[in-house]
Design a protein around this motif. Structure first.
Motif, PDB file in Angstrom:
ATOM      1  N   ALA A   8       0.987  -1.040   0.070  1.00  0.00           N
ATOM      2  CA  ALA A   8       0.062  -0.033   0.041  1.00  0.00           C
ATOM      3  C   ALA A   8       0.763   1.263  -0.238  1.00  0.00           C
ATOM      4  O   ALA A   8       0.584   2.096  -0.679  1.00  0.00           O
ATOM      5  CB  ALA A   8      -0.998  -0.113   1.200  1.00  0.00           C
ATOM      6  N   GLU A   9       2.085   1.181   0.799  1.00  0.00           N
ATOM      7  CA  GLU A   9       2.963   2.378   0.804  1.00  0.00           C
ATOM      8  C   GLU A   9       3.607   2.651  -0.526  1.00  0.00           C
ATOM      9  O   GLU A   9       3.623   3.753  -1.115  1.00  0.00           O
ATOM     10  CB  GLU A   9       3.853   2.134   2.029  1.00  0.00           C
ATOM     11  N   ALA A  10       3.913   1.567  -1.060  1.00  0.00           N
ATOM     12  CA  ALA A  10       4.652   1.511  -2.510  1.00  0.00           C
ATOM     13  C   ALA A  10       3.498   2.136  -3.484  1.00  0.00           C
ATOM     14  O   ALA A  10       3.806   2.987  -4.530  1.00  0.00           O
ATOM     15  CB  ALA A  10       4.929   0.062  -2.872  1.00  0.00           C
ATOM     16  N   ASP A  11       2.423   1.552  -3.528  1.00  0.00           N
ATOM     17  CA  ASP A  11       1.473   2.039  -4.353  1.00  0.00           C
ATOM     18  C   ASP A  11       0.950   3.744  -4.305  1.00  0.00           C
ATOM     19  O   ASP A  11       0.779   4.248  -5.142  1.00  0.00           O
ATOM     20  CB  ASP A  11       0.003   1.334  -4.233  1.00  0.00           C
ATOM     21  N   ALA A  12       1.040   4.003  -3.067  1.00  0.00           N
ATOM     22  CA  ALA A  12       0.942   5.594  -2.788  1.00  0.00           C
ATOM     23  C   ALA A  12       2.049   6.369  -3.241  1.00  0.00           C
ATOM     24  O   ALA A  12       2.019   7.331  -3.796  1.00  0.00           O
ATOM     25  CB  ALA A  12       0.702   5.868  -1.350  1.00  0.00           C
ATOM     26  N   ILE A  13       3.155   5.988  -3.329  1.00  0.00           N
ATOM     27  CA  ILE A  13       4.342   6.599  -3.878  1.00  0.00           C
ATOM     28  C   ILE A  13       4.273   6.419  -5.283  1.00  0.00           C
ATOM     29  O   ILE A  13       4.717   7.575  -6.196  1.00  0.00           O
ATOM     30  CB  ILE A  13       5.509   6.046  -3.512  1.00  0.00           C
ATOM     31  N   LEU A  14       3.754   5.454  -5.936  1.00  0.00           N
ATOM     32  CA  LEU A  14       3.630   5.524  -7.560  1.00  0.00           C
ATOM     33  C   LEU A  14       2.635   6.590  -7.693  1.00  0.00           C
ATOM     34  O   LEU A  14       2.785   7.180  -8.829  1.00  0.00           O
ATOM     35  CB  LEU A  14       3.138   3.960  -7.825  1.00  0.00           C
ATOM     36  N   ALA A  15       1.590   6.768  -7.022  1.00  0.00           N
ATOM     37  CA  ALA A  15       0.529   7.870  -7.532  1.00  0.00           C
ATOM     38  C   ALA A  15       1.079   9.341  -7.450  1.00  0.00           C
ATOM     39  O   ALA A  15       0.680   9.933  -8.453  1.00  0.00           O
ATOM     40  CB  ALA A  15      -0.703   7.472  -6.328  1.00  0.00           C
ATOM     41  N   GLU A  16       1.976   9.266  -6.363  1.00  0.00           N
ATOM     42  CA  GLU A  16       2.669  10.491  -6.435  1.00  0.00           C
ATOM     43  C   GLU A  16       3.644  10.800  -7.931  1.00  0.00           C
ATOM     44  O   GLU A  16       3.764  11.649  -8.298  1.00  0.00           O
ATOM     45  CB  GLU A  16       3.713  10.735  -5.189  1.00  0.00           C
ATOM     46  N   LEU A  17       4.259   9.517  -8.023  1.00  0.00           N
ATOM     47  CA  LEU A  17       5.213   9.574  -9.165  1.00  0.00           C
ATOM     48  C   LEU A  17       4.612   9.898 -10.294  1.00  0.00           C
ATOM     49  O   LEU A  17       5.211  10.586 -11.444  1.00  0.00           O
ATOM     50  CB  LEU A  17       6.060   8.135  -9.056  1.00  0.00           C
ATOM     51  N   VAL A  18       3.411   9.449 -10.647  1.00  0.00           N
ATOM     52  CA  VAL A  18       2.495   9.704 -11.923  1.00  0.00           C
ATOM     53  C   VAL A  18       1.788  10.847 -11.975  1.00  0.00           C
ATOM     54  O   VAL A  18       1.213  11.219 -12.916  1.00  0.00           O
ATOM     55  CB  VAL A  18       1.486   8.291 -12.234  1.00  0.00           C
ATOM     56  N   GLY A  19       1.679  11.565 -10.998  1.00  0.00           N
ATOM     57  CA  GLY A  19       1.135  13.036 -10.614  1.00  0.00           C
ATOM     58  C   GLY A  19      -0.233  12.876 -10.424  1.00  0.00           C
ATOM     59  O   GLY A  19      -0.861  13.950 -10.599  1.00  0.00           O
ATOM     60  N   VAL A  58      10.011   1.268 -10.784  1.00  0.00           N
ATOM     61  CA  VAL A  58      10.277   0.180  -9.705  1.00  0.00           C
ATOM     62  C   VAL A  58      11.484   0.911  -8.964  1.00  0.00           C
ATOM     63  O   VAL A  58      11.469   0.788  -7.796  1.00  0.00           O
ATOM     64  CB  VAL A  58      10.984  -0.952 -10.399  1.00  0.00           C
ATOM     65  N   TYR A  59      12.659   1.640  -9.504  1.00  0.00           N
ATOM     66  CA  TYR A  59      13.714   2.222  -8.782  1.00  0.00           C
ATOM     67  C   TYR A  59      13.240   3.165  -8.056  1.00  0.00           C
ATOM     68  O   TYR A  59      13.834   3.464  -6.900  1.00  0.00           O
ATOM     69  CB  TYR A  59      14.953   2.057  -9.461  1.00  0.00           C
ATOM     70  N   PHE A  60      12.428   4.129  -8.585  1.00  0.00           N
ATOM     71  CA  PHE A  60      12.141   5.133  -7.760  1.00  0.00           C
ATOM     72  C   PHE A  60      11.109   4.922  -6.409  1.00  0.00           C
ATOM     73  O   PHE A  60      11.295   5.516  -5.490  1.00  0.00           O
ATOM     74  CB  PHE A  60      11.362   6.437  -8.717  1.00  0.00           C
ATOM     75  N   VAL A  61      10.203   3.978  -6.763  1.00  0.00           N
ATOM     76  CA  VAL A  61       9.413   3.734  -5.758  1.00  0.00           C
ATOM     77  C   VAL A  61      10.355   2.865  -4.602  1.00  0.00           C
ATOM     78  O   VAL A  61      10.257   3.186  -3.266  1.00  0.00           O
ATOM     79  CB  VAL A  61       8.365   2.632  -6.144  1.00  0.00           C
ATOM     80  N   ALA A  62      11.090   1.981  -5.020  1.00  0.00           N
ATOM     81  CA  ALA A  62      12.116   1.391  -4.308  1.00  0.00           C
ATOM     82  C   ALA A  62      13.044   2.269  -3.308  1.00  0.00           C
ATOM     83  O   ALA A  62      13.276   2.172  -2.055  1.00  0.00           O
ATOM     84  CB  ALA A  62      12.831   0.320  -4.967  1.00  0.00           C
ATOM     85  N   THR A  63      13.455   3.514  -4.002  1.00  0.00           N
ATOM     86  CA  THR A  63      14.302   4.339  -3.431  1.00  0.00           C
ATOM     87  C   THR A  63      13.361   5.119  -2.314  1.00  0.00           C
ATOM     88  O   THR A  63      13.812   5.207  -1.188  1.00  0.00           O
ATOM     89  CB  THR A  63      14.573   5.409  -4.411  1.00  0.00           C
ATOM     90  N   ALA A  64      12.384   5.498  -2.556  1.00  0.00           N
ATOM     91  CA  ALA A  64      11.473   6.172  -1.585  1.00  0.00           C
ATOM     92  C   ALA A  64      11.219   5.389  -0.359  1.00  0.00           C
ATOM     93  O   ALA A  64      11.367   5.706   0.789  1.00  0.00           O
ATOM     94  CB  ALA A  64      10.216   6.717  -2.169  1.00  0.00           C
ATOM     95  N   LEU A  65      10.931   4.017  -0.477  1.00  0.00           N
ATOM     96  CA  LEU A  65      10.798   3.135   0.553  1.00  0.00           C
ATOM     97  C   LEU A  65      12.022   2.802   1.236  1.00  0.00           C
ATOM     98  O   LEU A  65      12.001   2.715   2.412  1.00  0.00           O
ATOM     99  CB  LEU A  65      10.292   1.861  -0.079  1.00  0.00           C
ATOM    100  N   LEU A  66      13.094   2.787   0.767  1.00  0.00           N
ATOM    101  CA  LEU A  66      14.528   2.499   1.296  1.00  0.00           C
ATOM    102  C   LEU A  66      14.748   3.700   2.221  1.00  0.00           C
ATOM    103  O   LEU A  66      15.413   3.514   3.295  1.00  0.00           O
ATOM    104  CB  LEU A  66      15.444   1.940   0.181  1.00  0.00           C
ATOM    105  N   ARG A  67      14.636   4.992   1.526  1.00  0.00           N
ATOM    106  CA  ARG A  67      15.059   6.007   2.181  1.00  0.00           C
ATOM    107  C   ARG A  67      14.214   6.272   3.646  1.00  0.00           C
ATOM    108  O   ARG A  67      14.794   6.877   4.431  1.00  0.00           O
ATOM    109  CB  ARG A  67      14.676   7.323   1.269  1.00  0.00           C
ATOM    110  N   ARG A  68      12.857   5.995   3.556  1.00  0.00           N
ATOM    111  CA  ARG A  68      12.205   6.055   4.670  1.00  0.00           C
ATOM    112  C   ARG A  68      12.597   5.261   5.599  1.00  0.00           C
ATOM    113  O   ARG A  68      12.352   5.409   6.834  1.00  0.00           O
ATOM    114  CB  ARG A  68      10.951   5.798   4.376  1.00  0.00           C
ATOM    115  N   ARG A  69      13.456   4.026   5.453  1.00  0.00           N
ATOM    116  CA  ARG A  69      13.600   3.154   6.377  1.00  0.00           C
ATOM    117  C   ARG A  69      15.256   3.403   6.708  1.00  0.00           C
ATOM    118  O   ARG A  69      15.956   2.367   7.157  1.00  0.00           O
ATOM    119  CB  ARG A  69      13.501   1.721   5.796  1.00  0.00           C
ATOM    120  N   GLY A  70      15.673   4.703   6.127  1.00  0.00           N
ATOM    121  CA  GLY A  70      17.281   4.834   6.657  1.00  0.00           C
ATOM    122  C   GLY A  70      18.346   4.663   5.817  1.00  0.00           C
ATOM    123  O   GLY A  70      19.509   4.618   6.212  1.00  0.00           O
TER     124      GLY A  70
END
Length: 723
Positions: A8-19, A58-70
């Motif tokens: 769910a968190e990944a999908d929310a980031i994707l929504a931001e990514l696609v505007g 894939v790599y932008f969503v993964a980046t946002a998730l990883l950055r949130r986890r330090g």
């Protein structure tokens, strides 16, 4: 956190990514599988998916998730500036701070490094060429390897020398991979890798089959309608563009095989009223940026581009791709046509093959790894020097063109045989084995790709299926859309008016030849006392040629005439008349001898007082009759021909570097007494006539001798330039 919550968190980031943060954006299952592997399992993954699949998501969503986890910042190795610019803009929409390190922004590097160290940058995009920079490799790369949270290798097929677009800078990634702390995920992505390239990329990245998650999807592009239009010559193909460009949907890209062809097509289409722009390796960076923006915002109908506009350029609504000439690889072709139809239901893709295509393939086929003797010669030169040697200095010892020499050194660097240091290159002394079997296989693969491209043009089977089979796509099946599945959909008709206009454009001869102004580095080491700037009084002037061997106008006429195995004979009448026309235009041009005072004062150059020929071993009748014809039509005396004293073939066109070319020419020419007397009796500018010029050194050496013998100016006139 549960898997569902992470999704769910990944999908929310994707929504931001696609505007559309309120929209129903959701990662597809295969995208989510890659994201989960990177974020949850911290694995290494190789993703081979068609263009438009969403690898950057894939790599932008993964980046946002990883950055949130330090985790530390993501480092993306990205090959093209256009791709970098698109990615930075995409990342910003999701609140991801992205910066780039590339050759276009050196003034920003230190600021960006500071931002990365302070944790202010989420994504750092790095061009592969930076990996081979001494300062970056020794100072920046170790810090990045120690702090990065995710390493992404975009367009990863470039790592493999089995692939169609091998780039040795990419192989420097081995060092960074070796230094990554345990648990740092790695993502490699590409859309153009067959089974062999996929396996090789996995091996190069250290992601063997037991370690890596390999996600390989179907490569069909449902939006693309492929077709081939066979036309008799270059004039018909340009005329076809003028007749049918407006029928193609939206805006798009017209690919050409050479810079010259791109410039010719752009000039003609502009004359016909089309809003188009040229985009090549010679286009200035600011002009590239403007052209990309104009295409993105549909202010132009098309960019007329070489492969400089290739990997990663993203315009979702790109409506068409037309190729003015066949690329030499169906895999490269698939990649380029993949620019179209990413965000629209239908896009048209057309190939307009030309008779000159294979000659152009041969001209650019100078990329194979050099023979072992030349490699050993390079290693010996570095070892004997006892110090770092620059590439220009190495050219004096090795008979390789600069680009090929640089590529070879990068491969040897990765193999551990040489090392790039401040001031150039040094030999490491480590043992090195010439992998002749591998290099021979790569050469055979290139030949097989060229045959496959011929087969694509002539194919009766589904065209998309054919391309997918070339990429070892197991799901390849007829598409039902292409001209072979559904019948021809693009008319080959050309009006006589458009054809006449195209022929007129292509028949217009005349390009400038810039003179050599600097002697190559390293000539004193060869026993030749030439260095620095060529004195102005010993330089030839800017000259003229009918055309380039790489263009689709006069190049098509001149290639057979100047081919290595072409019979020698008198200059054809049409070629002589074109040379006369070039001279007439030259005389009327600003600075020409018809534009000012006859003595060369004011704004004009003095009128030539005679003609001198360069001696030719392979085409003496052609060059001699050309010089004689020019003299007759221009009512000028034929003053004579330089004498040739060198060994056979020393001044024929060879694809070597400047130092070696000049070495071969040193002492090869002389001014015979008869010519010296004629120059003394007839002071003034002379026309220097030859069949072709490649490096420009034959003209430079000849002009220097003639000027020293008393000529006031040397004006070179040749049939063709090689570039």
């Amino acid at each position: 956190m549960s898997n569902q919550e992470l999704r769910a968190e990944a999908d929310a980031i994707l929504a931001e990514l696609v505007g559309d943060p309120t929209g129903p954006a959701r990662l597809r299952e295969d995208q989510w599988q890659a994201v989960a592997a990177l974020v949850e399992e911290r694995r290494r993954a190789l993703v081979v998916q068609r263009t438009g699949w969403g690898k950057s998501a894939v790599y932008f969503v993964a980046t946002a998730l990883l950055r949130r986890r330090g985790a530390g910042p993501t480092v993306i190795i990205s090959p093209l500036l256009a791709l970098m610019r698109n990615q930075v803009e995409s990342a910003a929409r999701a609140g991801i701070q992205a910066r780039t390190i590339n050759s276009a922004n050196p003034e920003e590097w230190e600021t960006i490094y500071g931002e990365v160290e302070r944790g202010e940058t989420d994504v750092l995009l790095v061009s592969p060429e930076r990996l081979n920079s001494v300062d970056f490799r020794d100072q920046v790369l170790p810090r990045l390897a120690a702090t990065t949270g995710l390493l992404v290798v975009d367009e990863a097929h470039c790592i493999s020398d089995w692939g169609h677009d091998f780039r040795p800078d990419y192989r420097r990634l081995r060092a960074m991979l070796a230094e990554l702390p345990d648990g740092v995920p790695v993502l490699a992505t590409t859309a153009t890798a067959n089974a062999r390239v996929t396996a090789d990329v996995a091996e190069q990245l250290g992601t063997g089959a037991g370690e890596a998650l390999v996600l390989r999807g179907a490569l069909d592009r449902e939006s693309l309608r492929l077709g081939v239009v066979r036309l008799p010559d270059a004039a018909h193909r340009l005329a076809w563009l003028a007749e049918h460009l407006d029928e193609l949907p939206g805006s798009g890209i017209i690919y050409t095989l050479t810079v010259a062809a791109a410039e010719e097509a752009t000039a003609f289409l502009r004359q016909r009223g089309f809003q188009v722009a040229s985009y090549t390796g010679k286009t200035e960076n600011a002009d590239r940026l403007q052209a990309e923006t104009d295409l993105q915002e549909n202010r132009v109908k098309a960019l007329v581009a070489t492969s400089a506009l290739g990997m990663g350029y993203d315009k979702p609504d790109l409506g068409f791709v037309v190729h003015l000439g066949s690329p030499s690889s169906p895999i490269a072709y698939y990649q380029q046509v993949g620019r179209a139809g990413r965000g629209v239901a239908h896009a048209d893709v057309l190939l307009l093959p030309g008779k000159e295509d294979e000659a152009i393939w041969r001209y650019f086929a100078d990329t194979a790894f050099p023979p072992e003797a030349q490699v050993r010669q390079t290693l010996a030169a570095l070892a004997d020097a006892g110090r770092a040697l620059s590439v220009p200095a190495l050219e004096a010892a090795v008979e390789l063109r600069r680009t090929r020499l640089e590529t070879m050194l990068k491969v040897l660097d990765v193999d551990g045989a040489v090392k790039r240091v401040k001031g150039g290159w040094t030999a490491t002394g480590e043992p090195w084995v010439y992998d002749s079997e591998r290099y021979a296989w790569v050469a055979r693969q290139r030949a097989a790709e060229q045959q496959a491209m011929r087969d694509y043009v002539d194919a009766s089977q589904c065209r998309m299926e054919f391309l997918r089979q070339q990429l070892d796509d197991e799901g390849a099946a007829p598409c039902g859309r292409c001209d072979n599945c559904a019948g021809p959909w693009a008319s080959a008709s050309v009006s006589s008016e458009a054809l006449t206009g195209a022929a007129k454009e292509l028949d217009r001869p005349g390009i400038e030849i810039e003179p050599r102004r600097m002697w190559p580095t390293g000539m004193p080491a060869l026993g030749i006392d030439l260095k620095g700037r060529i004195p102005a009084r010993e330089q030839c002037s800017t000259g003229r040629a009918l055309g380039r061997l790489s263009d689709i106008g006069w190049g098509n006429r001149l290639r057979p005439l100047l081919a290595e195995n072409a019979p020698d004979g008198p200059v054809p009448d049409d070629v002589l008349q074109a040379a006369v026309a070039v001279l007439a235009d030259w005389a009327r041009s600003p600075g020409g001898w018809a534009s000012g005072a006859p003595d060369g004062t004011a704004d004009g150059a003095a009128r030539p007082v005679g003609v001198v020929a360069v001696p030719s071993l392979s085409r003496p009748r052609l060059v001699g009759s050309l010089a004689e014809g020019i003299a007759t039509v221009g009512r000028l005396p034929l003053l004579g021909t330089l004498a040739y004293n060198g060994p056979d073939g020393a001044h024929t066109a060879r694809r070597s570097n400047s130092a070696q070319r000049l070495r071969a020419l040193s002492g090869a020419f002389a001014v015979p007494d008869e010519l010296a007397d004629a120059l003394a009796r007839t002071p003034g500018p002379v026309l220097l006539v030859d069949d072709s010029t490649d490096s420009g050194w034959t003209l430079a050496v000849s002009a220097r001798l003639i000027l020293r013998a008393g000529a006031q100016q040397v004006l070179p006139l040749v049939l063709a330039t090689a570039g």
